[in-house]
Design a protein around this motif. Structure first.
Motif, PDB file in Angstrom:
ATOM      1  N   GLU A 121     -14.487 -15.509   0.829  1.00  0.00           N
ATOM      2  CA  GLU A 121     -13.896 -14.830  -0.296  1.00  0.00           C
ATOM      3  C   GLU A 121     -14.904 -13.908  -1.116  1.00  0.00           C
ATOM      4  N   SER A 122     -15.941 -14.176  -0.969  1.00  0.00           N
ATOM      5  CA  SER A 122     -16.640 -13.588  -2.422  1.00  0.00           C
ATOM      6  C   SER A 122     -16.673 -12.211  -1.782  1.00  0.00           C
ATOM      7  N   PHE A 123     -16.083 -11.169  -0.364  1.00  0.00           N
ATOM      8  CA  PHE A 123     -16.571 -10.220  -0.663  1.00  0.00           C
ATOM      9  C   PHE A 123     -15.892  -9.389  -1.171  1.00  0.00           C
ATOM     10  N   SER A 124     -14.194  -9.960  -1.137  1.00  0.00           N
ATOM     11  CA  SER A 124     -13.690  -8.835  -1.834  1.00  0.00           C
ATOM     12  C   SER A 124     -12.474 -10.157  -2.413  1.00  0.00           C
ATOM     13  N   GLY A 125     -11.508  -9.679  -3.430  1.00  0.00           N
ATOM     14  CA  GLY A 125     -10.345 -10.062  -4.057  1.00  0.00           C
ATOM     15  C   GLY A 125      -8.981  -9.495  -3.534  1.00  0.00           C
ATOM     16  N   ARG A 126      -9.239  -8.275  -2.267  1.00  0.00           N
ATOM     17  CA  ARG A 126      -7.955  -7.932  -1.868  1.00  0.00           C
ATOM     18  C   ARG A 126      -8.230  -8.039  -0.075  1.00  0.00           C
ATOM     19  N   MET A 127      -8.742  -9.250   0.527  1.00  0.00           N
ATOM     20  CA  MET A 127      -8.326  -9.611   1.931  1.00  0.00           C
ATOM     21  C   MET A 127      -7.081 -10.003   2.319  1.00  0.00           C
ATOM     22  N   LEU A 128      -6.600  -9.858   3.566  1.00  0.00           N
ATOM     23  CA  LEU A 128      -5.098  -9.915   3.895  1.00  0.00           C
ATOM     24  C   LEU A 128      -5.796 -11.107   4.737  1.00  0.00           C
ATOM     25  N   LEU A 129      -6.891 -11.219   5.641  1.00  0.00           N
ATOM     26  CA  LEU A 129      -7.188 -12.366   6.653  1.00  0.00           C
ATOM     27  C   LEU A 129      -8.027 -13.628   5.319  1.00  0.00           C
ATOM     28  N   ARG A 130      -7.840 -14.744   6.525  1.00  0.00           N
ATOM     29  CA  ARG A 130      -8.220 -16.063   5.824  1.00  0.00           C
ATOM     30  C   ARG A 130     -10.284 -15.418   5.864  1.00  0.00           C
ATOM     31  N   PRO A 131     -10.395 -16.134   4.804  1.00  0.00           N
ATOM     32  CA  PRO A 131     -11.849 -15.965   4.575  1.00  0.00           C
ATOM     33  C   PRO A 131     -11.992 -16.644   5.094  1.00  0.00           C
ATOM     34  N   ASP A 132     -13.495 -16.421   5.849  1.00  0.00           N
ATOM     35  CA  ASP A 132     -14.873 -17.810   6.739  1.00  0.00           C
ATOM     36  C   ASP A 132     -14.020 -17.898   8.287  1.00  0.00           C
ATOM     37  N   ALA A 133     -13.066 -17.806   9.072  1.00  0.00           N
ATOM     38  CA  ALA A 133     -12.435 -18.409   9.651  1.00  0.00           C
ATOM     39  C   ALA A 133     -12.585 -17.825  11.411  1.00  0.00           C
ATOM     40  N   ASN A 134     -13.092 -18.549  12.420  1.00  0.00           N
ATOM     41  CA  ASN A 134     -13.225 -18.164  13.081  1.00  0.00           C
ATOM     42  C   ASN A 134     -11.920 -17.573  14.217  1.00  0.00           C
ATOM     43  N   PHE A 135     -12.045 -17.099  15.235  1.00  0.00           N
ATOM     44  CA  PHE A 135     -11.189 -15.896  16.214  1.00  0.00           C
ATOM     45  C   PHE A 135     -11.149 -15.840  16.493  1.00  0.00           C
TER      46      PHE A 135
ATOM     47  N   TRP B  52     -10.624 -12.826  19.146  1.00  0.00           N
ATOM     48  CA  TRP B  52     -10.299 -11.538  19.499  1.00  0.00           C
ATOM     49  C   TRP B  52      -8.848 -10.869  20.231  1.00  0.00           C
ATOM     50  N   PRO B  53      -7.991 -10.386  19.630  1.00  0.00           N
ATOM     51  CA  PRO B  53      -8.011  -9.591  18.599  1.00  0.00           C
ATOM     52  C   PRO B  53      -7.252  -9.829  17.601  1.00  0.00           C
ATOM     53  N   MET B  54      -6.851 -11.211  17.835  1.00  0.00           N
ATOM     54  CA  MET B  54      -5.723 -11.748  17.148  1.00  0.00           C
ATOM     55  C   MET B  54      -6.676 -12.587  15.691  1.00  0.00           C
ATOM     56  N   ALA B  55      -6.775 -12.212  14.129  1.00  0.00           N
ATOM     57  CA  ALA B  55      -7.603 -13.341  13.206  1.00  0.00           C
ATOM     58  C   ALA B  55      -5.353 -13.780  12.837  1.00  0.00           C
ATOM     59  N   PRO B  56      -6.505 -15.178  11.721  1.00  0.00           N
ATOM     60  CA  PRO B  56      -5.591 -15.884  11.304  1.00  0.00           C
ATOM     61  C   PRO B  56      -4.984 -15.179   9.648  1.00  0.00           C
ATOM     62  N   ALA B  57      -4.462 -14.420   9.062  1.00  0.00           N
ATOM     63  CA  ALA B  57      -3.879 -14.071   8.177  1.00  0.00           C
ATOM     64  C   ALA B  57      -3.884 -14.979   6.364  1.00  0.00           C
ATOM     65  N   LYS B  58      -4.028 -14.866   5.410  1.00  0.00           N
ATOM     66  CA  LYS B  58      -3.871 -15.663   4.410  1.00  0.00           C
ATOM     67  C   LYS B  58      -2.422 -15.925   4.482  1.00  0.00           C
ATOM     68  N   ASP B  59      -1.393 -15.250   4.733  1.00  0.00           N
ATOM     69  CA  ASP B  59       0.038 -16.378   4.306  1.00  0.00           C
ATOM     70  C   ASP B  59       0.057 -16.859   6.154  1.00  0.00           C
ATOM     71  N   GLY B  60      -0.387 -17.051   6.748  1.00  0.00           N
ATOM     72  CA  GLY B  60      -0.359 -18.145   8.126  1.00  0.00           C
ATOM     73  C   GLY B  60      -0.085 -17.497   8.817  1.00  0.00           C
ATOM     74  N   SER B  61       0.626 -16.042   9.038  1.00  0.00           N
ATOM     75  CA  SER B  61       0.250 -15.110  10.330  1.00  0.00           C
ATOM     76  C   SER B  61      -0.406 -15.086  11.142  1.00  0.00           C
ATOM     77  N   LYS B  62      -0.873 -14.444  12.372  1.00  0.00           N
ATOM     78  CA  LYS B  62      -1.624 -13.481  12.987  1.00  0.00           C
ATOM     79  C   LYS B  62      -1.837 -12.196  12.802  1.00  0.00           C
ATOM     80  N   ARG B  63      -2.783 -11.258  12.804  1.00  0.00           N
ATOM     81  CA  ARG B  63      -3.018  -9.996  12.596  1.00  0.00           C
ATOM     82  C   ARG B  63      -3.582  -9.372  14.010  1.00  0.00           C
ATOM     83  N   ASP B  64      -3.644  -8.183  15.051  1.00  0.00           N
ATOM     84  CA  ASP B  64      -3.680  -7.856  15.935  1.00  0.00           C
ATOM     85  C   ASP B  64      -4.876  -6.674  14.934  1.00  0.00           C
ATOM     86  N   LEU B  65      -5.592  -6.840  14.807  1.00  0.00           N
ATOM     87  CA  LEU B  65      -7.244  -6.245  14.360  1.00  0.00           C
ATOM     88  C   LEU B  65      -6.797  -4.697  15.265  1.00  0.00           C
TER      89      LEU B  65
END
Length: 218
Positions: free
Chosen positions: A157-171, A173-186
């Motif tokens: 999270e220290s990288f940016s204040g404008r992240m859509l993805l959940r910081p430090d999350a393991n996932f 590929w290609p579906m990454a967890p977002a901050k809002d609980g959904s998953k994003r296709d990267l």
């Protein structure tokens, strides 16, 4: 041209003068790099910003290769043109070369690079092909990126204040967890403005790794 183009008039980095150019491109360590950056930057033999002591000594972000003057020569292999580029890193004591060649039978440009350590001992290096894609090839919701990856990790999270993805999350590929609980296709360029990065582990079972970019709409 799929690569990003700077919005400012560039200057060859080896001509960068902090006293003259800091107001235009920024001060060291980034100013010399940004003076000539345009779509593809070879970050070698380090990646990222130097330390405060290294900055005081005149070092630039991402090492010597993107800011030095390279030598360029042309040759022929049959009827195919070849461009040879090379540079000597005076601080790192490494000779770096790049050969560009064209396939006359297919729409392909080949790029082969090599680094030769001129020291008498081994030393760690960082080698990063820093490619930046830009509009109009880059289009939100349309441009696709893919690779033979198996696992990924989101930056902290220290990288940016404008992240859509959940910081430090393991996932996976290609579906990454977002901050809002959904998953994003990267693989798809997001519609939202965001600032983040992920690291991917390429499938160790494949011989050749790659990153592919395409705009299906075009």
């Amino acid at each position: 041209n799929p690569l990003w183009k700077p919005t400012w008039k560039t200057r060859d980095p080896y001509l960068y003068d902090p006293a003259r150019d800091s107001a235009t491109f920024g001060p060291l360590p980034d100013g010399r790099l940004l003076a000539g950056i345009a779509g593809h930057s070879l970050s070698f033999d380090t990646f990222g910003p130097p330390s405060a002591e290294e900055i005081a000594a005149g070092c630039s972000t991402h090492g010597e290769t993107p800011v030095l003057k390279w030598g360029v020569s042309t040759t022929q292999k049959g009827s195919a043109p070849i461009v040879d580029c090379n540079v000597l890193l005076p601080e790192a004591r490494i000779q770096f070369s790049r050969k560009l060649s064209i396939d006359l039978d297919a729409p392909v440009v080949y790029c082969e690079e090599s680094a030769t350590n001129l020291m008498s001992f081994d030393r760690p290096i960082s080698w990063n092909e820093h490619v930046t894609i830009g509009p109009p090839f880059l289009e939100c919701g349309a441009t696709l990126f893919d690779m033979p990856a198996v696992k990924g990790k989101v930056c902290s999270e220290s990288f940016s204040g404008r992240m859509l993805l959940r910081p430090d999350a393991n996932f996976e590929w290609p579906m990454a967890p977002a901050k809002d609980g959904s998953k994003r296709d990267l693989r798809t360029t997001p519609e939202e403005i965001c600032s983040q990065y992920t690291a991917q582990l390429l499938d160790p079972r494949v011989e050749f790794g790659y990153v592919a970019a395409s705009n299906p709409r075009l």
